[in-house]
Write a protein that holds these residues in place. Structure first.
Motif, PDB file in Angstrom:
ATOM      1  N   PRO A 136     -40.692 -43.550  28.835  1.00 18.74           N
ATOM      2  CA  PRO A 136     -40.309 -42.719  27.696  1.00 18.74           C
ATOM      3  C   PRO A 136     -38.938 -42.094  27.894  1.00 18.74           C
ATOM      4  O   PRO A 136     -38.487 -41.883  29.024  1.00 18.74           O
ATOM      5  CB  PRO A 136     -41.409 -41.645  27.659  1.00 18.74           C
ATOM      6  N   VAL A 137     -38.282 -41.803  26.791  1.00 18.52           N
ATOM      7  CA  VAL A 137     -37.002 -41.099  26.790  1.00 18.52           C
ATOM      8  C   VAL A 137     -37.144 -39.901  25.869  1.00 18.52           C
ATOM      9  O   VAL A 137     -37.749 -39.995  24.792  1.00 18.52           O
ATOM     10  CB  VAL A 137     -35.855 -42.020  26.320  1.00 18.52           C
ATOM     11  N   LEU A 138     -36.591 -38.778  26.294  1.00 18.22           N
ATOM     12  CA  LEU A 138     -36.607 -37.560  25.487  1.00 18.22           C
ATOM     13  C   LEU A 138     -35.206 -36.978  25.445  1.00 18.22           C
ATOM     14  O   LEU A 138     -34.539 -36.861  26.476  1.00 18.22           O
ATOM     15  CB  LEU A 138     -37.593 -36.549  26.066  1.00 18.22           C
ATOM     16  N   ASP A 139     -34.760 -36.610  24.246  1.00 18.43           N
ATOM     17  CA  ASP A 139     -33.463 -35.961  24.050  1.00 18.43           C
ATOM     18  C   ASP A 139     -33.701 -34.620  23.375  1.00 18.43           C
ATOM     19  O   ASP A 139     -34.064 -34.571  22.199  1.00 18.43           O
ATOM     20  CB  ASP A 139     -32.552 -36.840  23.189  1.00 18.43           C
ATOM     21  N   PRO A 140     -33.518 -33.494  24.096  1.00 16.66           N
ATOM     22  CA  PRO A 140     -33.801 -32.178  23.519  1.00 16.66           C
ATOM     23  C   PRO A 140     -32.669 -31.620  22.663  1.00 16.66           C
ATOM     24  O   PRO A 140     -32.793 -30.496  22.155  1.00 16.66           O
ATOM     25  CB  PRO A 140     -34.016 -31.306  24.761  1.00 16.66           C
ATOM     26  N   MET A 141     -31.571 -32.367  22.509  1.00 20.28           N
ATOM     27  CA  MET A 141     -30.483 -32.005  21.594  1.00 20.28           C
ATOM     28  C   MET A 141     -30.069 -33.280  20.871  1.00 20.28           C
ATOM     29  O   MET A 141     -28.965 -33.787  21.040  1.00 20.28           O
ATOM     30  CB  MET A 141     -29.302 -31.414  22.356  1.00 20.28           C
ATOM     31  N   CYS A 142     -30.964 -33.807  20.048  1.00 23.21           N
ATOM     32  CA  CYS A 142     -30.849 -35.210  19.630  1.00 23.21           C
ATOM     33  C   CYS A 142     -29.782 -35.468  18.585  1.00 23.21           C
ATOM     34  O   CYS A 142     -29.396 -36.630  18.379  1.00 23.21           O
ATOM     35  CB  CYS A 142     -32.202 -35.722  19.135  1.00 23.21           C
ATOM     36  N   GLY A 143     -29.292 -34.443  17.881  1.00 25.25           N
ATOM     37  CA  GLY A 143     -28.253 -34.685  16.888  1.00 25.25           C
ATOM     38  C   GLY A 143     -28.707 -35.697  15.849  1.00 25.25           C
ATOM     39  O   GLY A 143     -29.712 -35.510  15.168  1.00 25.25           O
TER      40      GLY A 143
END
Length: 371
Positions: A190-197
């Motif tokens: 899995p990949v997570l981006d907490p500032m995904c824009g």
């Protein structure tokens, strides 16, 4: 150059990322890729050119090398250009343009060099020269060596055709793909981006996991060349149906507009079923259920979105959240200011080289699995 002839193919990328692109090109089965300044060289014919545009995620554009020869004056360039078999490559009904650059060569006037080559093309093909043409002939004169190439991509390859909406400082898809690869991502975690824009990292990761070709929904300049075979191209595009990923990909952002933008972009890319986006500040980022994976984040830099000093609390909050809640996850962080990256307090590995992005020089900061 007959259609089946083997020739040099140059895949351009941001300086500093050539080894990462070379690894992708090698894994996709291209012949003996090797790094050169600004990109990767491989060999093949026109089908390999089409495949490179269709398959390779990290290349900015793909150039077909038509010829290379020493040249020291314009009359010599004129003669060599007129001897080239332009009708093998260019159609008489498709406009073209010529771009030339001169570096440490006795021919130093790029405009005069471009005009000689354009004149030879017009004489050979009858095609019209148009400064806005999609078909571009590229002439590079470097230390009295003239290399002539065709830009087979047209629009830069980061324009996948899906991201209709972007935020104020979007990361190019090609750069995101190379940063994901540099962090060891292969589609299985899995990949997570907490500032995904606008969702670039999340969508790119989902596409990689689903084995969707990055060029599947756009057109290319090579479709307007004399070497193009429409039936063969359609067979190539249809050959990879993709797969269902084994994991999901997650994004969050404090801005509701960014979350809506990411969802719309994921829908257009065909990966909405494997992605999720929610509105939340970075301090509320939490890992999803299941195995650990990779946090990929491209926070504001300061150069374009505000002063760097004012961003330190945001980076500190990011670091505290990841250290407290993401044990076992790796982190990849893109930053233009090393001081901001260090403000996270995360245990970064030895630094990667800076690469150009949007008028700045940014660097990927990576960690091993957090303890």
């Amino acid at each position: 150059m007959p259609r089946d002839q083997d020739f040099e193919i140059f895949l351009a990328t941001a300086p500093g990322l050539e080894p990462v692109l070379a690894e992708e090109v090698r894994l996709k089965g291209f012949k003996r890729p090797r790094t050169v300044p600004g990109g990767v060289l491989t060999r093949g014919g026109w089908p390999e050119v089409w495949r490179a545009n269709l398959w390779i995620r990290g290349a900015n554009r793909v150039l077909a090398r038509l010829a290379a020869f020493p040249v020291t004056h314009l009359a010599q360039l004129d003669a060599r250009a007129r001897a080239m078999p332009w009708r093998d490559w260019l159609r008489p009904d498709i406009p073209f343009r010529v771009e030339a650059s001169c570096t440490k060569s006795r021919i130093y006037h790029s405009g005069a060099a471009a005009e000689r080559i354009a004149r030879a093309i017009r004489a050979a093909t009858g095609a019209t020269e148009d400064p806005g043409a999609e078909v571009a002939v590229m002439a590079r004169l470097d230390h009295d060596l003239c290399t002539i190439s065709l830009d087979t991509s047209g629009e830069p390859l980061h324009k996948r055709g899906f991201k209709a909406e972007v935020n104020a400082a979007p990361l190019r898809e090609t750069l995101a793909a190379l940063f994901l690869r540099r962090c060891g991502f292969d589609g299985s975690e899995p990949v997570l981006d907490p500032m995904c824009g606008s969702g670039t990292f999340v969508i790119e990761a989902a596409e990689i996991a689903a084995r969707l070709n990055p060029g599947r929904a756009r057109a290319f300049a090579f479709e307007r060349l004399a070497t193009f075979d429409a039936a063969a191209w359609e067979r190539m595009r249809a050959a990879n149906p993709g797969r269902v990923p084994a994991v999901r990909f997650h994004g969050s952002d404090r801005d509701a507009g960014a979350v809506a933008m990411s969802r719309a972009n994921a829908e257009r890319a065909g990966v909405a079923a494997w992605t999720s986006f929610r509105q939340a500040p970075v301090s509320e980022a939490r890992p999803p259920e299941g195995p650990p994976g990779l946090v990929m984040v491209n926070p504001p830099y300061g150069g374009r979105l505000g002063e760097a000093r004012g961003l330190a609390p945001l980076y500190q909050a990011l670091g505290r959240t990841l250290a407290a809640h993401f044990r076992g996850w790796r982190v990849g962080l893109v930053a233009a200011d090393a001081r901001l990256a260090r403000a996270t307090g995360l245990p970064f590995l030895p630094g990667d080289p800076p690469v150009p992005h949007g008028g700045l020089r940014v660097r990927l900061f990576r960690t091993a699995a957090l303890e």
